[in-house]
Design a protein around this motif. Structure first.
Motif, short mmCIF file in Angstrom:
data_model
loop_
_atom_site.label_atom_id
_atom_site.label_comp_id
_atom_site.label_asym_id
_atom_site.label_seq_id
_atom_site.Cartn_x
_atom_site.Cartn_y
_atom_site.Cartn_z
N UNK A 38 43.32 49.25 40.44
CA UNK A 38 42.92 50.68 39.82
C UNK A 38 41.32 50.21 39.36
N UNK A 39 40.60 51.09 39.49
CA UNK A 39 39.14 50.81 39.00
C UNK A 39 38.37 52.07 38.97
N UNK A 40 37.46 52.10 38.29
CA UNK A 40 36.32 53.22 38.22
C UNK A 40 35.07 52.77 39.02
N UNK A 41 34.72 53.32 40.01
CA UNK A 41 33.41 52.63 40.77
C UNK A 41 32.28 53.41 40.25
N UNK A 42 31.44 52.40 39.80
CA UNK A 42 30.04 53.12 39.48
C UNK A 42 29.04 52.89 40.53
N UNK A 43 29.14 51.89 41.33
CA UNK A 43 28.21 51.94 42.49
C UNK A 43 28.91 51.21 43.74
N UNK A 44 29.06 51.77 44.79
CA UNK A 44 29.67 51.11 45.96
C UNK A 44 28.51 50.87 46.73
N UNK A 45 28.42 49.59 47.27
CA UNK A 45 27.47 48.94 47.77
C UNK A 45 27.92 48.48 49.19
N UNK B 76 22.15 54.23 48.50
CA UNK B 76 22.01 55.32 48.98
C UNK B 76 23.27 56.11 48.59
N UNK B 77 23.86 55.65 47.22
CA UNK B 77 25.20 56.30 47.22
C UNK B 77 25.33 57.72 46.67
N UNK B 78 26.43 58.35 46.51
CA UNK B 78 26.69 59.52 46.06
C UNK B 78 26.63 59.94 44.57
N UNK B 79 26.19 61.00 44.09
CA UNK B 79 26.24 61.03 42.65
C UNK B 79 27.45 60.61 42.14
N UNK B 80 27.87 60.06 40.88
CA UNK B 80 28.78 59.55 40.26
C UNK B 80 29.83 60.91 40.03
N UNK B 81 31.04 60.84 40.43
CA UNK B 81 32.12 61.62 40.34
C UNK B 81 33.35 61.04 39.53
#
Length: 194
Positions: free
Chosen positions: A48-55, A125-130
């Motif tokens: 389990x984690x909170x993604x800040x940026x998926x590359x 080019x990631x999505x806004x953080x949710x």
């Protein structure tokens, strides 16, 4: 015919991880959902984690470039006070729990992480953080399990905790059968983290 050797790649993202006791608190709350929806693909609690940026997939050489700027960023940032709260779903298939606490600080950290990534010459080019933590995925054509399980988390409010480390994580997605598993490539403590 000579084939060009392919560069080694790894699927990566940058994240925060709740401490074990916060994850165990949520896991206890999920016990009825585990029993009620056994066909859902439940993420392992240790992942389990909170993604800040998926590359996504990156060459190993590009991943190595991320270390120094992420270490510098972590060294200048105080830990964040966060909590796990409530539940929801994306597209009726992905079950998640929300994030509570210093959301302004979380958004700022995500923006700084994403700037560090692009500063390394890695396109982002990631999505806004949710802010959320993904718990499970329903199987195709199952549009009720995630929705019903999310309703069971509506009143959940976990204890507050300190996010003390920034994690660069690799995953095995697409590399054989079985559940997705994650591993820290590197992790850096925030300034003043316990």
């Amino acid at each position: 015919m000579n084939e060009e050797p392919q560069a080694a790649t790894v699927r990566v993202f940058i994240a925060l991880a709740p401490p074990d006791d916060a994850k165990e608190e949520l896991e206890q709350r999920l016990l009825p959902a585990y029993a009620a929806y056994p066909r859902m693909r439940w993420n392992r609690i240790e992942d389990w984690h909170i993604t800040l940026a998926f590359l996504g997939e990156l060459p190993v050489t590009a991943v190595a470039l991320l270390g120094p700027p992420l270490a510098d960023l972590a060294a200048t940032r105080p830990p964040l006070r966060l909590g796990l709260r409530g539940g929801g779903h994306f597209d009726e298939r992905v079950l998640w729990t929300g994030i509570d606490g210093d959301l302004e600080g979380l958004h700022l950290l995500a923006a700084e992480v994403r700037a560090a990534v692009t500063g390394c010459g890695i396109p982002f080019h990631g999505r806004p953080l949710r802010p959320h933590l993904t718990l499970a995925r329903a199987r195709r054509h199952d549009t009720t399990s995630a929705v019903e399980a999310a309703a069971g988390l509506d009143a959940f409010t976990g204890r507050r905790w300190e996010a003390g480390r920034l994690h660069l994580v690799g995953s095995n997605t697409g590399r054989g059968p079985g559940p997705i598993q994650y591993r820290d490539i590197r992790a850096w403590p925030f300034d003043g983290a316990k």
